[in-house]
Design a protein around this motif. Sequence first.
Motif, PDB file in Angstrom:
ATOM      1  N   GLN A   2      -9.999  -4.877  -1.762  1.00  0.00           N
ATOM      2  CA  GLN A   2      -9.934  -5.273  -0.356  1.00  0.00           C
ATOM      3  C   GLN A   2      -8.966  -6.430  -0.147  1.00  0.00           C
ATOM      4  O   GLN A   2      -8.886  -7.360  -0.951  1.00  0.00           O
ATOM      5  CB  GLN A   2     -11.318  -5.676   0.171  1.00  0.00           C
ATOM      6  CG  GLN A   2     -12.255  -4.508   0.417  1.00  0.00           C
ATOM      7  CD  GLN A   2     -13.187  -4.289  -0.744  1.00  0.00           C
ATOM      8  OE1 GLN A   2     -12.857  -4.605  -1.891  1.00  0.00           O
ATOM      9  NE2 GLN A   2     -14.348  -3.746  -0.486  1.00  0.00           N
ATOM     10  N   ASN A   3      -8.279  -6.369   0.953  1.00  0.00           N
ATOM     11  CA  ASN A   3      -7.319  -7.395   1.356  1.00  0.00           C
ATOM     12  C   ASN A   3      -8.062  -8.683   1.734  1.00  0.00           C
ATOM     13  O   ASN A   3      -8.826  -8.700   2.694  1.00  0.00           O
ATOM     14  CB  ASN A   3      -6.523  -6.841   2.546  1.00  0.00           C
ATOM     15  CG  ASN A   3      -5.562  -7.835   3.146  1.00  0.00           C
ATOM     16  OD1 ASN A   3      -5.437  -8.965   2.692  1.00  0.00           O
ATOM     17  ND2 ASN A   3      -4.878  -7.407   4.190  1.00  0.00           N
ATOM     18  N   TYR A  58       0.820  -1.210   0.000  1.00  0.00           N
ATOM     19  CA  TYR A  58       0.000   0.000   0.000  1.00  0.00           C
ATOM     20  C   TYR A  58       0.857   1.264   0.000  1.00  0.00           C
ATOM     21  O   TYR A  58       0.552   2.228  -0.720  1.00  0.00           O
ATOM     22  CB  TYR A  58      -0.927  -0.021   1.209  1.00  0.00           C
ATOM     23  CG  TYR A  58      -1.951   1.094   1.233  1.00  0.00           C
ATOM     24  CD1 TYR A  58      -3.112   1.022   0.472  1.00  0.00           C
ATOM     25  CD2 TYR A  58      -1.762   2.220   2.026  1.00  0.00           C
ATOM     26  CE1 TYR A  58      -4.056   2.044   0.486  1.00  0.00           C
ATOM     27  CE2 TYR A  58      -2.692   3.248   2.049  1.00  0.00           C
ATOM     28  CZ  TYR A  58      -3.834   3.160   1.281  1.00  0.00           C
ATOM     29  OH  TYR A  58      -4.759   4.176   1.298  1.00  0.00           O
ATOM     30  N   PRO A  82     -10.290   1.233  -0.413  1.00  0.00           N
ATOM     31  CA  PRO A  82      -9.863   0.155  -1.322  1.00  0.00           C
ATOM     32  C   PRO A  82     -10.548   0.154  -2.688  1.00  0.00           C
ATOM     33  O   PRO A  82     -10.208  -0.668  -3.541  1.00  0.00           O
ATOM     34  CB  PRO A  82     -10.237  -1.111  -0.554  1.00  0.00           C
ATOM     35  CG  PRO A  82     -11.406  -0.724   0.270  1.00  0.00           C
ATOM     36  CD  PRO A  82     -11.175   0.711   0.658  1.00  0.00           C
ATOM     37  N   GLY A  87      -5.775  -8.254  -3.809  1.00  0.00           N
ATOM     38  CA  GLY A  87      -6.187  -7.124  -2.985  1.00  0.00           C
ATOM     39  C   GLY A  87      -5.197  -6.875  -1.860  1.00  0.00           C
ATOM     40  O   GLY A  87      -4.636  -7.814  -1.299  1.00  0.00           O
ATOM     41  N   ALA A  96      -5.588  -3.512   0.129  1.00  0.00           N
ATOM     42  CA  ALA A  96      -5.975  -2.302   0.848  1.00  0.00           C
ATOM     43  C   ALA A  96      -6.815  -2.628   2.070  1.00  0.00           C
ATOM     44  O   ALA A  96      -7.556  -3.607   2.093  1.00  0.00           O
ATOM     45  CB  ALA A  96      -6.756  -1.370  -0.079  1.00  0.00           C
TER      46      ALA A  96
END
Length: 512
Positions: free
Chosen positions: A374-375, A61, A430, A421, A423
């Motif tokens: 998204q993480n 990030y 994200p 992903g 974020a």
Amino acid sequence: MKSVIKGAGFVLAHTPDMVIWNGTTQTTERVVNPGSDYLKELPNHLRTYDQTLNYLPNQVYIGNKVPEDLDELPFPWYDKDCGCSDRYGQFGEIMPEDEFTLLMAACDVFDLVKVDGEFIEATKDKLAADPLIDESIIARVPAATDHAEIERLVAEEASEGLYIDNKLVGCVCRAHDVDHNLSAEIMHENIVEKASSVLALLHGIKNAGIQKEDIEYVIDCSEEACGDMNQRGGGNFAKAAAEIAGLVNATGSDARGFCAAPTHTLIEAASLVAAGAYKTVAVTAGGCTAKLGMNGKEHVKKGLPALEDMIGGLCFIITQDDGVSPVINLEHLGRVSVGTGSAPQQVIGSLVYDPLEAAGLSVMDVDKFSPEMQNPDITKPGGAGDVPLANFKMIGALGVKKGQIEKKQMAAFVKEHGLQGFAPTQGHIPSGVPIIGHARNKIMAGEWKRVMIIGKGSLFLGRMTNLFDGVSFLIEANDGQGDNAGVSEEEVKSMIASTMRDFAKALLEQAE
């Protein structure tokens, strides 16, 4: 006139105490089930600051690691050494909670944030050592408040406590006795957003290589609402953050669109620059306290750390074409219109295939797609699955249906044109845009030619409409011409001189 992405800033603040005291999952639990096992167990699942530094998605990030590194480290990532524990990256930084709390105090202009002397003495020099925090911000750190008074404000005046290692070090006071929009809870939420936005702005400006005075307009695209009972959500976070960051020539406004807001706002900023209204526009957003520990119950139940312990922030600097930086293509935009509907096939068609087909392109002409980033370390244990992967599969499936991808190529398409992903689940943070820093690097290095940013938003959460929302745009390599179409300064001077000579000659001939 073209608009380009001159630079980007991405910041995180590690706020484990805010997970406990300010995340809505936890604040709600304290109301409905104050003695719950979850609240008792949660403190044992909080990460240390060093653990968040050594966490691969965080390092991707802020730019110390690249997205491809996520493919190399076996999933899940939370229990792996990522090989980097630097606070500062090429895009921004990861700030510890004590410094971020003092930055919040420095961002307060209504004497609402109180901090005790012991905390200021222990933290002020640390914050001042941050290369982006200058003397003007340090000078805003308030005078100390007696600790007994802080305890009284929290106990008797409904102030929101500020904690470090579960120790009370300050508080945020309410700004009005009756107006809930100015309650201590909301003021805390908004000051957190403002402080993280300021930090992101400072990094974005530094990374763009411009001066603070160059910024003419700021647009904030967070999910918070700033205003009182007579104009809830009226704003203006943008100008409030610009003031603290020292952007003396800037004005600004806020834009709201749930998770899709950053993508909407980048289109708006690029349009303002392309129209000539402003030469340099900053798009910024701070983070969201409400979403801290949002999936905490599932994480704790499964023995994981409480991974939603990061406040996010981002900034993008949009300028007139410099002949080098990647261009935001305003000719072919994707949008989920009122008539699109909410079926996945319709949404992906309107966001991805419609603008590409209008541009005479196929999905194979886009190097990378960046939807909801998204993480999955966070979302999979929480029951939402791998959100980016689900998006890429939908893009690929529709490509097969349209004949742009062979069915046997689906897996390869997802791998080659998709992204892992990375974020934090901070709502708007994200949604599509976290890849922009890396995309700018890759495009300028000639590794990528074209990237599609896809922002999607859940408008139904506001209970005003059942509609879904989304917009998309392409970031493309610069053709190197700039807004002067290759005309040099000498050629411009020559053309002016030639015009003047012709004008003088015509006057003489007329006089004769």
